[in-house]
Design a protein around this motif. Structure first.
Motif: not given
Length: 137
Positions: A40-63
């Motif tokens: 995630y750290l490496l990919l977050s330097l180049a793409t927005p994919i980890p940010k999108i995945a993090s948002a989805i996982e944040g919702v998943w953890y809460l639900t």
């Protein structure tokens, strides 16, 4: 390794923080998934994919409920959690004598050696191996 229980709200907060801050994946480190965290750290330097995945996982953890979260991320806790899991109620099927299993394993190895030496064909090896393995059940 620390076996401190992971908190669902903290994991979600770290996941949502990954959406806001320039780097993502802190929640993966918190949950003990270090390889994913580095990815995630490496990919977050180049793409927005980890940010999108993090948002989805944040919702998943809460639900998900606390039990699901504990099953997924707090599986290395003490025996009280293990007893609460469905695996604690698992009863194995009929027991098989370990000495018999060892004898069958030895016989299969001997058969394999005969096959490798060319004394029996591949077909004969497979037939006898199946007979031996069927005798276990």
């Amino acid at each position: 390794m620390l076996t401190k229980p992971k908190n669902r709200q903290i994991a979600a907060a770290l996941a949502f923080a990954g959406v806001i801050v320039p780097i993502a994946g802190l929640h993966k480190f918190y949950l003990g998934q270090y390889r994913w965290g580095v990815l995630y750290l490496l990919l977050s330097l180049a793409t927005p994919i980890p940010k999108i995945a993090s948002a989805i996982e944040g919702v998943w953890y809460l639900t998900q409920d606390g039990e699901q979260f504990d099953r997924k991320f707090n599986h290395s806790l003490g025996s009280s959690d293990v007893e609460a899991s469905p695996r604690a109620n698992y009863s194995p099927g009929p027991t098989v004598d370990p000495a018999r299993i060892s004898a069958i394993a030895t016989a299969v190895r001997q058969l394999d050696q005969l096959r490798q030496d060319g004394l029996i064909s591949e077909y004969e090896f497979e037939q006898k191996r199946r007979q031996l393995l069927d005798s276990v059940t």
